[in-house]
Design a protein around this motif. Structure first.
Motif, mmCIF file in Angstrom:
data_model
loop_
_atom_site.group_PDB
_atom_site.id
_atom_site.type_symbol
_atom_site.label_atom_id
_atom_site.label_comp_id
_atom_site.label_asym_id
_atom_site.label_seq_id
_atom_site.Cartn_x
_atom_site.Cartn_y
_atom_site.Cartn_z
ATOM 1 N N TYR A 57 0.855 -1.091 -0.033
ATOM 2 C CA TYR A 57 -0.052 0.014 0.059
ATOM 3 C C TYR A 57 0.785 1.274 -0.101
ATOM 4 N N ARG A 58 0.504 2.237 -0.772
ATOM 5 C CA ARG A 58 1.142 3.668 -0.490
ATOM 6 C C ARG A 58 -0.047 4.545 -0.936
ATOM 7 N N SER A 59 0.088 5.895 -0.577
ATOM 8 C CA SER A 59 -0.753 7.099 -0.874
ATOM 9 C C SER A 59 -0.459 7.283 -1.989
ATOM 10 N N TYR A 60 0.748 7.804 -2.801
ATOM 11 C CA TYR A 60 0.777 8.120 -4.065
ATOM 12 C C TYR A 60 1.436 7.282 -4.800
ATOM 13 N N ILE A 61 1.523 7.592 -6.193
ATOM 14 C CA ILE A 61 2.188 6.906 -7.249
ATOM 15 C C ILE A 61 2.864 7.730 -7.902
ATOM 16 N N TYR A 62 3.723 7.464 -8.737
ATOM 17 C CA TYR A 62 4.479 8.628 -9.738
ATOM 18 C C TYR A 62 5.181 7.634 -10.629
ATOM 19 N N LEU A 63 4.429 8.083 -12.029
ATOM 20 C CA LEU A 63 4.859 7.321 -13.258
ATOM 21 C C LEU A 63 5.246 8.162 -14.396
ATOM 22 N N MET A 64 6.326 7.489 -14.816
ATOM 23 C CA MET A 64 7.036 8.056 -16.021
ATOM 24 C C MET A 64 6.440 7.607 -17.291
ATOM 25 N N LEU A 65 5.804 8.290 -18.266
ATOM 26 C CA LEU A 65 5.232 7.979 -19.436
ATOM 27 C C LEU A 65 5.807 8.458 -20.619
ATOM 28 N N ASN A 66 6.242 7.340 -21.379
ATOM 29 C CA ASN A 66 6.530 8.039 -22.877
ATOM 30 C C ASN A 66 5.476 8.183 -23.721
ATOM 31 N N LYS A 67 4.751 9.284 -23.597
ATOM 32 C CA LYS A 67 3.383 9.600 -24.289
ATOM 33 C C LYS A 67 3.627 9.393 -25.830
ATOM 34 N N PRO A 68 2.664 8.417 -26.354
ATOM 35 C CA PRO A 68 2.781 8.443 -28.015
ATOM 36 C C PRO A 68 1.836 9.603 -28.371
ATOM 37 N N PRO A 69 2.013 9.715 -29.812
ATOM 38 C CA PRO A 69 0.929 10.547 -30.445
ATOM 39 C C PRO A 69 -0.237 10.013 -30.793
ATOM 40 N N GLY A 70 -1.279 11.033 -30.710
ATOM 41 C CA GLY A 70 -2.577 10.316 -30.917
ATOM 42 C C GLY A 70 -3.429 10.334 -29.478
ATOM 43 N N VAL A 71 -2.498 10.539 -28.456
ATOM 44 C CA VAL A 71 -3.299 10.136 -27.320
ATOM 45 C C VAL A 71 -3.473 11.792 -26.505
ATOM 46 N N ILE A 72 -4.415 12.080 -25.893
ATOM 47 C CA ILE A 72 -4.468 13.395 -25.184
ATOM 48 C C ILE A 72 -4.331 13.157 -23.738
ATOM 49 N N SER A 73 -3.455 14.442 -23.289
ATOM 50 C CA SER A 73 -3.125 14.516 -21.962
ATOM 51 C C SER A 73 -4.388 14.686 -21.117
ATOM 52 N N ALA A 74 -5.142 13.874 -20.781
ATOM 53 C CA ALA A 74 -6.323 14.141 -20.035
ATOM 54 C C ALA A 74 -6.661 12.661 -19.031
ATOM 55 N N THR A 75 -7.590 13.269 -18.175
ATOM 56 C CA THR A 75 -8.062 11.926 -17.399
ATOM 57 C C THR A 75 -9.277 11.214 -17.856
ATOM 58 N N ASP A 77 -12.160 11.532 -21.597
ATOM 59 C CA ASP A 77 -12.796 12.360 -22.733
ATOM 60 C C ASP A 77 -13.604 11.282 -23.623
ATOM 61 N N LEU A 78 -14.742 11.785 -23.796
ATOM 62 C CA LEU A 78 -15.852 10.979 -24.600
ATOM 63 C C LEU A 78 -15.437 10.622 -25.944
ATOM 64 N N ARG A 79 -14.583 11.134 -26.617
ATOM 65 C CA ARG A 79 -14.139 10.885 -27.955
ATOM 66 C C ARG A 79 -12.597 10.393 -28.298
ATOM 67 N N GLU A 80 -11.679 10.929 -27.464
ATOM 68 C CA GLU A 80 -10.545 10.813 -27.781
ATOM 69 C C GLU A 80 -9.978 9.554 -26.595
ATOM 70 N N ARG A 81 -8.667 8.954 -27.022
ATOM 71 C CA ARG A 81 -7.916 8.159 -25.900
ATOM 72 C C ARG A 81 -7.193 8.985 -25.254
ATOM 73 N N THR A 82 -7.345 8.561 -24.109
ATOM 74 C CA THR A 82 -6.314 9.576 -23.093
ATOM 75 C C THR A 82 -5.203 8.683 -22.518
ATOM 76 N N VAL A 83 -4.329 9.487 -21.793
ATOM 77 C CA VAL A 83 -2.964 8.766 -21.252
ATOM 78 C C VAL A 83 -3.548 7.804 -20.089
ATOM 79 N N LEU A 84 -4.621 8.062 -19.396
ATOM 80 C CA LEU A 84 -4.965 7.049 -18.426
ATOM 81 C C LEU A 84 -5.252 5.742 -19.092
ATOM 82 N N ASP A 85 -5.936 5.726 -20.211
ATOM 83 C CA ASP A 85 -6.394 4.514 -21.010
ATOM 84 C C ASP A 85 -4.948 3.660 -21.160
#
Length: 246
Positions: A57-75, A77-85
């Motif tokens: 168990y931990r309270s916080y997580i810290y992730l490094m993502l190599n974001k690909p194109p075509g994905v939006i930086s949001a938690t 979205d009804l139409r677009e794929r997000t980084v959380l996906d």
């Protein structure tokens, strides 16, 4: 903290599932079978196991993502794929969010966390946390551009950027004319800032990738769309880069 709350927070089990696991004798605390999923434990000291697997168990997580194109930086979205996906259920259970944004077609370093205080420190305009980008440019980038960026560039809305450090990596003649490869360090995060800065000097960004934020650099072994937790060293360096001693 209650066992069922820990398991729910980590996305391991719902409250009712935790109750069933406990009744089946599949939950242990410090080696002892616990039949009550409502029992309180100390996540920092007690050893919690579910079905023979340790629960961390931990309270916080810290992730490094190599974001690909075509994905939006949001938690969400009804139409677009997000980084959380891109994240597994295990990490999505922490309700992380991206620290800052990268344009939909921009690649590279994106920090995902549920630590609001750290995010605020990294994004605060007062702290001037540097962000480093690699870009490929349509046009010849020369020393005159280095000087202009050093003194701030006036964008299309009249805003003059803070001084930025422009490094020319390579200039060459491409199929459609002169091209350049550069590294740019900025201390702001204005909308489409890098693209608009080059547009202001008559050039066009054709490829953009963030490679660093503060003291955190993108892991070159991470493929597009891959992510991992920050190491202890990266966490310390990131905290130091925001002026935090913890």
């Amino acid at each position: 903290m209650r066992i069922d709350k820990i398991l729910t927070h980590l996305g391991i089990a719902t409250r009712s599932e935790a109750k069933r696991l406990a009744r089946a004798g599949l939950i242990r605390v410090n080696g002892e079978i616990v039949k009550d999923s409502g029992r309180k434990v100390d996540p920092e000291r007690d050893r919690l196991e579910v079905n023979g697997e340790p629960v961390h168990y931990r309270s916080y997580i810290y992730l490094m993502l190599n974001k690909p194109p075509g994905v939006i930086s949001a938690t969400e979205d009804l139409r677009e794929r997000t980084v959380l996906d891109l994240l597994s259920k295990e990490y999505r259970a922490f309700s992380p969010f991206p620290v800052g944004r990268l344009d939909k077609d921009t690649e590279g370093l994106l920090l995902l966390t549920n630590d609001g205080q750290l995010a605020h420190r990294l994004l605060s305009p007062k702290r001037h946390v540097p962000k480093v980008y690699y870009a490929e440019i349509e046009g010849f980038v020369g020393e005159q551009d280095v000087v202009r960026f050093k003194h701030g560039v006036e964008l299309d809305d009249g805003y003059v950027t803070l001084p930025a450090e422009l490094k020319i990596l390579e200039t060459f003649e491409g199929p459609k004319g002169p091209c350049s490869k550069i590294e740019l360090t900025i201390v702001e995060g204005k909308f489409h800032q890098v693209k608009r800065m080059f547009r202001a000097v008559g050039k066009k960004v054709t490829y953009l990738k963030r490679i660093a934020m503060g003291n955190l650099r993108l892991d070159p072994t991470l493929a597009l769309g891959q992510y991992r937790e920050l190491t202890d060293l990266e966490m310390r360096e990131l905290m130091e880069g925001t002026g935090d001693d913890h």
